[in-house]
Design an enzyme around this catalytic site. Sequence first.
Site, PDB file in Angstrom:
ATOM      1  N   GLN A 125     -42.844  28.324 172.636  1.00  0.00           N
ATOM      2  CA  GLN A 125     -43.807  28.790 171.639  1.00  0.00           C
ATOM      3  C   GLN A 125     -44.001  27.742 170.553  1.00  0.00           C
ATOM      4  OE1 GLN A 125     -42.749  32.015 168.776  1.00  0.00           O
ATOM      5  NE2 GLN A 125     -44.480  33.073 169.694  1.00  0.00           N
ATOM      6  N   GLU A 243     -43.956  44.569 171.134  1.00  0.00           N
ATOM      7  CA  GLU A 243     -42.579  44.979 170.941  1.00  0.00           C
ATOM      8  C   GLU A 243     -42.538  46.460 170.562  1.00  0.00           C
ATOM      9  OE1 GLU A 243     -39.621  44.817 171.673  1.00  0.00           O
ATOM     10  OE2 GLU A 243     -39.009  45.796 169.836  1.00  0.00           O
TER      11      GLU A 243
HETATM   12  C1  LIG Z   1     -33.171  29.394 166.039  1.00  0.00           C
HETATM   13  C2  LIG Z   1     -34.615  29.266 165.717  1.00  0.00           C
HETATM   14  C3  LIG Z   1     -35.531  29.231 166.748  1.00  0.00           C
HETATM   15  C4  LIG Z   1     -36.884  29.078 166.473  1.00  0.00           C
HETATM   16  N1  LIG Z   1     -37.750  29.011 167.524  1.00  0.00           N
HETATM   17  C5  LIG Z   1     -39.066  28.825 167.267  1.00  0.00           C
HETATM   18  C6  LIG Z   1     -39.974  28.675 168.343  1.00  0.00           C
HETATM   19  O1  LIG Z   1     -39.596  28.741 169.515  1.00  0.00           O
HETATM   20  N2  LIG Z   1     -41.273  28.468 168.063  1.00  0.00           N
HETATM   21  C7  LIG Z   1     -41.732  28.421 166.781  1.00  0.00           C
HETATM   22  O2  LIG Z   1     -42.927  28.253 166.595  1.00  0.00           O
HETATM   23  N3  LIG Z   1     -40.892  28.526 165.719  1.00  0.00           N
HETATM   24  C8  LIG Z   1     -39.573  28.729 165.941  1.00  0.00           C
HETATM   25  N4  LIG Z   1     -38.695  28.828 164.890  1.00  0.00           N
HETATM   26  C9  LIG Z   1     -39.201  28.631 163.531  1.00  0.00           C
HETATM   27  C10 LIG Z   1     -39.205  29.866 162.660  1.00  0.00           C
HETATM   28  O3  LIG Z   1     -40.240  30.712 163.020  1.00  0.00           O
HETATM   29  C11 LIG Z   1     -39.299  29.371 161.208  1.00  0.00           C
HETATM   30  O4  LIG Z   1     -38.126  28.706 160.900  1.00  0.00           O
HETATM   31  C12 LIG Z   1     -39.510  30.486 160.225  1.00  0.00           C
HETATM   32  O5  LIG Z   1     -40.772  31.073 160.383  1.00  0.00           O
HETATM   33  C13 LIG Z   1     -39.326  30.020 158.777  1.00  0.00           C
HETATM   34  O6  LIG Z   1     -40.104  28.919 158.497  1.00  0.00           O
HETATM   35  P1  LIG Z   1     -39.455  27.604 157.821  1.00  0.00           P
HETATM   36  O7  LIG Z   1     -38.306  27.217 158.635  1.00  0.00           O
HETATM   37  O8  LIG Z   1     -40.534  26.624 157.619  1.00  0.00           O
HETATM   38  O9  LIG Z   1     -38.909  28.077 156.413  1.00  0.00           O
HETATM   39  P2  LIG Z   1     -39.753  28.203 155.076  1.00  0.00           P
HETATM   40  O10 LIG Z   1     -40.966  29.004 155.334  1.00  0.00           O
HETATM   41  O11 LIG Z   1     -39.927  26.877 154.463  1.00  0.00           O
HETATM   42  O12 LIG Z   1     -38.771  29.064 154.206  1.00  0.00           O
HETATM   43  C14 LIG Z   1     -37.753  28.504 153.353  1.00  0.00           C
HETATM   44  C15 LIG Z   1     -37.243  29.604 152.456  1.00  0.00           C
HETATM   45  O13 LIG Z   1     -38.307  30.069 151.616  1.00  0.00           O
HETATM   46  C16 LIG Z   1     -38.463  31.456 151.756  1.00  0.00           C
HETATM   47  N5  LIG Z   1     -39.891  31.821 151.633  1.00  0.00           N
HETATM   48  C17 LIG Z   1     -40.948  31.233 152.216  1.00  0.00           C
HETATM   49  N6  LIG Z   1     -42.085  31.883 151.933  1.00  0.00           N
HETATM   50  C18 LIG Z   1     -41.727  32.936 151.171  1.00  0.00           C
HETATM   51  C19 LIG Z   1     -42.447  34.013 150.558  1.00  0.00           C
HETATM   52  N7  LIG Z   1     -43.761  34.174 150.708  1.00  0.00           N
HETATM   53  N8  LIG Z   1     -41.741  34.901 149.857  1.00  0.00           N
HETATM   54  C20 LIG Z   1     -40.388  34.781 149.732  1.00  0.00           C
HETATM   55  N9  LIG Z   1     -39.674  33.793 150.247  1.00  0.00           N
HETATM   56  C21 LIG Z   1     -40.330  32.893 150.968  1.00  0.00           C
HETATM   57  C22 LIG Z   1     -37.926  31.768 153.132  1.00  0.00           C
HETATM   58  O14 LIG Z   1     -37.541  33.131 153.234  1.00  0.00           O
HETATM   59  C23 LIG Z   1     -36.763  30.835 153.228  1.00  0.00           C
HETATM   60  O15 LIG Z   1     -35.645  31.385 152.581  1.00  0.00           O
HETATM   61  C24 LIG Z   1     -37.330  28.979 165.128  1.00  0.00           C
HETATM   62  C25 LIG Z   1     -36.403  29.026 164.102  1.00  0.00           C
HETATM   63  C26 LIG Z   1     -35.062  29.168 164.377  1.00  0.00           C
HETATM   64  C27 LIG Z   1     -34.088  29.216 163.250  1.00  0.00           C
END
Ligand SMILES: Cc1cc2nc3c(=O)[nH]c(=O)nc-3n(C[C@H](O)[C@H](O)[C@H](O)COP(=O)(O)OP(=O)(O)OC[C@H]3O[C@@H](n4cnc5c(N)ncnc54)[C@H](O)[C@@H]3O)c2cc1C
Lengths: 388, 343
Positions: A125, A243
């Site tokens: 994905q 889901e």
């Molecule tokens: C093990 C694992 C597998 C994954 N697999 C996939 C995959 O197969 N495909 C894919 O596309 N993605 C995948 N992901 C990505 C995942 O969807 C993202 O990590 C997730 O959506 C968070 O985005 P970010 O890492 O950019 O964090 P950020 O969005 O940068 O968040 C950083 C911090 O800010 C907080 N924050 C951000 N926005 C807000 C808000 N509006 N209000 C309050 N707090 C906020 C968050 O809660 C977090 O604490 C995976 C992630 C993990 C950990």
Amino acid sequence: MQIIQSSLNDEFRDKVRAWLHSNVPKEQRPKRGRAMREFDTQWQRTQFEAGWAGLAWPREYGGQGFSLIQQMIWMQEYALAGAPAGGAMFVATTHAGPTLITHGTEAQKAFHLPKILSGESVWCQGFSEPGAGSDLAGLSTKAQIDGEYLVINGSKIWTSYAKVADYQELLVRTDPQSSRHKGISWVICDMHAPGISVRPIMSMSGLDTFCEVFYDDVRIPLDRVVGELNNGWRIAMTTLGFERGTATIAHQIELSRTVDALLEIAKKADSSGTGETPIDDTSVAAELAVLRAEVATLRSMTSLTISRNLHQDVPGPEGAIVALFFCELARRVYAMAITLLGPIGLERDTNGRDWPLEYLEAYKWAIGGGTSEIRRNLIAERVLGLPK
Amino acid sequence: MIIDLSPTEDQAMIRTSVADLLDSVLPLDRLLKDHNHLASAELSSWSSFADQGLFGLAIDTESGGTGYSIAEQVVVCNEFGRHLVSPITMATMLATQLAVRAGLTDVVRSLIGGDKRAAFANPVANIDYNAGGTAEVQVIDGTGADYIILIDEERALLFNGNACEFLRSVPAIDETINIDRLGLPLDQTLVHSKDDLSTCRHHTLMLAAYLLGMAEVTRNMAVDYARIREQFGQPIGKFQAVKHICADMAVRAEAALAQTFYAATLASVDHPNGDSEAASARLIASRAALDNARANIQVHGGMGFSAECTAHFFLKRAHIITALNAAPLAAQSKILADLEPLS
Ligand SMILES: Cc1cc2nc3c(=O)[nH]c(=O)nc-3n(C[C@H](O)[C@H](O)[C@H](O)COP(=O)(O)OP(=O)(O)OC[C@H]3O[C@@H](n4cnc5c(N)ncnc54)[C@H](O)[C@@H]3O)c2cc1C
């Protein structure tokens, strides 16, 4: 509130249990690379050949068309039998397949669905980007239209199983003038196409399942767009609607078994020879009791979600409540394991169980697939109706 | 095991009719007007409760009850919690159950009919049942009660109200509740049942359902207030700090609901895991009621701290119900007991 009694369900459960008993792979699932892919696809093929693939898929697409209750029974027995999680097949069977069934063209369905069911193709994905995580609508990977092709440039990150995948559900910006939710398209990307490079990323638990994916003038035929061009946001969002509450069953059973294992550990005398057991410490007993009550509650919440879905066609936003409860609980269960085990909890692969790995892995639930904070936003706005 | 946690038609109907009755005779703001002295509002509606069959809901029809199970009783207690109804209602339901077991037909009839009522005794120290003599207890809204019921994790005792010795009245944390100290004559019990686990289990589940009701109402109050109260030019519910408090309240209420109803369903068929599941339900529901009550006060700001808003009643009542016949160690060992696989 009532127990659903049905001899048909009981027969179905017996059948599922018997089949799983003799077919669940006995060997450990390899955690990395081609061996992992082989294992996951082989297990999918085994299920397919016995007529257990695509439980929730309609029959006309080769699925089993099982009722929600049958799916629930399958998931329960599956977890109880210690069957391996979908792993590399997860995206294909639970996201890509259902999305194609709902929005794909006949040609797309005819080509991909059989390959997914039989374990022939692995999907990943490609949604998140370095600049677009929680704020997925901020994605900027570009797709320029060039005749009959889309030309992709940009990068995706955290893409699980990208290294071993054949196809990717790829979200790209097809309208360069657009912003946010508009102008995004959902595209089937061939992971073997020229211009794609994949860099595995090591996680804090020591697994390199997720990857960074780079696209350098990758050409994708326009007929690989699913739904219409620029309609990708809606397509991606419908995935969430597939889901119906059964996804937490496996997690719940695993957590419940882990708490039972902790209880066993706590009842064993330590090596000091005093005969004292950790559970004699009232704070340990109290904490374990809370965890036991909470894993029972997770089971009940799963049951509540499924109960609601027995009586409604479209799952409500309450699913986010169970998801949030689960990921917060998972972290605490494994944290308790590390505390309870003391020095042994610091060693990997002692006593046949890699507690540090399980503990460190548990941190991912509150991040991947929507962070706990984003889930709280969703609950507040969509379930409780608080203003955006 | 497959359980449908959605209400059956009967359960939905019972909930609606009890909720309607309580909305009209025991609206929450009654507590702001007079402090419900000696459960006066409940007592003046006692016959309507009896007319609805509430005191014999889980009693079989041969014994004069309505013939439902603990599942329906839990629905009713859930509404009691939402309306902060005096616990004498639940005490009376349980007293009826005990009297049925002991074959006290007259007592059963008078309790179901609403002519007599019971109140909960809450031990203030460990009771040595073998020693006899009198045991000092708190009694909740028990002034004038015909029967006193003492119940813990494994036994249930019923006393004649007038056989108990009044010691003194004590002001309580919850001004809408009366606490009297009584001496219970341990060798003059009407019923002393040592292995009536189903009544003990029902007691646990009824309190869980009551606590759940409180967790639900406080969640709703906080959300409603967060929508209308404006600061910095916007509803406070738009601030994420407030949103997340509300989301956590929703999680706790949902958890308490799921576990209480699940455990009640198991209890309705006397499942061997029933005790453990019920103890888990009470634990989860107690935490939900207390934490949601606290969060609700916070979301209401100064209003939340004032006695003119009903928020504080939920905190106080949550403490009363959480501490009522609580035996944390016994509950803990039930939760930690070996369980049967459920499927
Ligand atoms: C093990 C694992 C597998 C994954 N697999 C996939 C995959 O197969 N495909 C894919 O596309 N993605 C995948 N992901 C990505 C995942 O969807 C993202 O990590 C997730 O959506 C968070 O985005 P970010 O890492 O950019 O964090 P950020 O969005 O940068 O968040 C950083 C911090 O800010 C907080 N924050 C951000 N926005 C807000 C808000 N509006 N209000 C309050 N707090 C906020 C968050 O809660 C977090 O604490 C995976 C992630 C993990 C950990």
